[in-house]
Design a protein around this motif. Structure first.
Motif, PDB file in Angstrom:
ATOM      1  N   ASP A 148     -10.367  -5.970 -40.542  1.00  0.00           N
ATOM      2  CA  ASP A 148     -11.686  -5.723 -39.973  1.00  0.00           C
ATOM      3  C   ASP A 148     -12.528  -4.983 -41.018  1.00  0.00           C
ATOM      4  OD1 ASP A 148     -10.869  -3.072 -39.992  1.00  0.00           O
ATOM      5  OD2 ASP A 148     -10.269  -3.093 -37.894  1.00  0.00           O
ATOM      6  N   GLU A 164     -12.314  -7.874 -45.336  1.00  0.00           N
ATOM      7  CA  GLU A 164     -13.095  -8.017 -44.101  1.00  0.00           C
ATOM      8  C   GLU A 164     -14.146  -9.115 -44.178  1.00  0.00           C
ATOM      9  OE1 GLU A 164     -15.594  -4.421 -45.896  1.00  0.00           O
ATOM     10  OE2 GLU A 164     -13.519  -5.090 -46.125  1.00  0.00           O
ATOM     11  N   ASN A 184     -17.578  -7.864 -35.915  1.00  0.00           N
ATOM     12  CA  ASN A 184     -16.822  -6.624 -35.753  1.00  0.00           C
ATOM     13  C   ASN A 184     -17.601  -5.618 -34.896  1.00  0.00           C
ATOM     14  OD1 ASN A 184     -14.283  -6.755 -37.469  1.00  0.00           O
ATOM     15  ND2 ASN A 184     -15.817  -7.403 -38.955  1.00  0.00           N
ATOM     16  N   LYS A 244     -12.501  -6.532 -33.433  1.00  0.00           N
ATOM     17  CA  LYS A 244     -11.865  -6.055 -34.666  1.00  0.00           C
ATOM     18  C   LYS A 244     -10.377  -6.404 -34.676  1.00  0.00           C
ATOM     19  CE  LYS A 244     -15.117  -2.279 -35.537  1.00  0.00           C
ATOM     20  NZ  LYS A 244     -15.313  -0.817 -35.648  1.00  0.00           N
TER      21      LYS A 244
END
Length: 354
Positions: free
Chosen positions: A274, A318, A325, A331
């Motif tokens: 994430d 990420e 997110n 996430k």
């Protein structure tokens, strides 16, 4: 006659089988598709053509309405112009009358000297003021009509540009879809066999991993010419760690045993995180995602029947989330390791698509 009918039915079946694997779920997607995907492209193309026809019709109706409005304004201008000419003629007639009266008054002035002077000046002033007032009103009306006509023309131009821009955009989308369909028709027999084999593998994964899929440990996703096996992060790694947890090892063992049955595939193990900055021994999320992908890859390659040449790993940090997110749940979905199964014919399929 019966042979011809049987031949036609056989040819139709081949065509349906040929196009059954096509599906343009995205213009910029990979090069291999399935039946529902190809049908989706065809439906989208047909819908876009209908939308283009509807926009053309709306554009034509709008142009006709603006043309009628323009004609009405032109008619008003003509009427006002005629009124202006009539007013001018009336003013000229009145001017002649006033001129006659002025001459008459002039003659009377000569006879009575100052008696009529003030009255004649008053009449002349009133006549001049009336003419100036009428002229100002007519000029004001003309300016308003001209401004209205300019506004209508500007509005018409903006509408035309807007419709033309939208039609160009739709035409471009249709062209892209047509090119996509043309590329999809170039699939070879070998590529079709690869698709069939990938479908068989997908079914085998679904059957042998049914328990893990139901419990949420494993998620399968078929994407064009690829099969993505998503391993749940929560039961795979502790937070900030790249060491596989024992709970996930039986599921990965099943996966590597199935992969061993299909040695012709290429396998890419991808790590994802994430967007929360890492606060452990790892330098950043790229480092963490790469180490997690490598941990899964090394465990898979413990099966010596697998050829390491067909395997690779990558860490994306990420930067390739599957959902925003924005929540804790999202996430968790973005923290994952994907095992991507790619048929050996991928290179040739990609060349056809290019």
């Amino acid at each position: 006659m019966t042979q011809n009918k049987n031949f036609f039915q056989l040819l139709l079946s081949i065509c349906l089988l040929f196009f059954g694997f096509l599906s343009p779920s995205s213009v910029h997607a990979d090069w291999v598709y399935f039946p529902y995907e190809y049908n989706q492209i065809y439906k989208e193309k047909y819908a876009l053509e209908l939308e283009l026809a509807d926009i053309r019709k709306q554009h034509q109706n709008e142009l006709i309405r603006l043309e009628e409005e323009k004609k009405e304004l032109q008619s008003q201008i003509r009427n006002l112009t005629e009124d202006l000419e009539l007013e001018k003629r009336n003013r000229a007639k009145e001017q002649d009358e006033y001129s006659d009266k002025l001459r008459d008054y002039d003659m009377r002035l000569r006879s009575i000297e100052k008696k009529g002077t003030d009255k004649e000046r008053t009449l002349a002033d009133e006549n001049r003021k009336r003419e100036e007032k009428d002229r100002a009103e007519i000029d004001s009306l003309k300016r308003k009509l001209e401004e209205k006509e300019r506004e209508c023309l500007q509005k018409e131009q903006k509408l035309r540009e807007s419709y033309e821009s939208k039609m160009d955009e739709l035409k471009e989308r249709i062209r892209n879809l047509e090119e996509e369909l043309a590329n999809l028709r170039k699939l070879t027999k070998e590529q079709k066999r690869e698709l069939e084999r990938l479908s068989e593998q997908t079914k085998e994964f679904e059957e042998k991993l049914a328990k893990e899929i139901t419990s949420g440990q494993i998620r399968l996703k078929r994407f064009h010419n690829k099969l993505i096996i998503n391993i749940d992060d929560k039961i795979s790694f502790d937070s900030g760690s790249s060491e596989l947890k024992p709970a996930i090892l039986p599921a990965i063992e099943k996966i590597r045993d199935i992969l061993a049955s299909y040695p012709e595939n290429y396998i890419v193990v991808e790590g994802h995180t994430d967007n929360v900055p890492i606060k452990t021994k790892f330098r950043n999320n790229w480092h963490l995602s790469s180490e997690r992908a490598l941990a899964v890859l090394e465990f898979i390659l413990q099966n010596k029947s697998l050829n390491p040449k067909n395997f690779s790993s990558a860490g994306y940090g990420e930067y390739q989330p599957i959902v925003p997110n924005s929540t804790k749940e999202n996430k968790a979905l973005n923290r994952r390791v994907d095992i991507v199964v790619i048929p050996r014919a991928a290179n040739s399929l990609g060349n056809n698509h290019d």
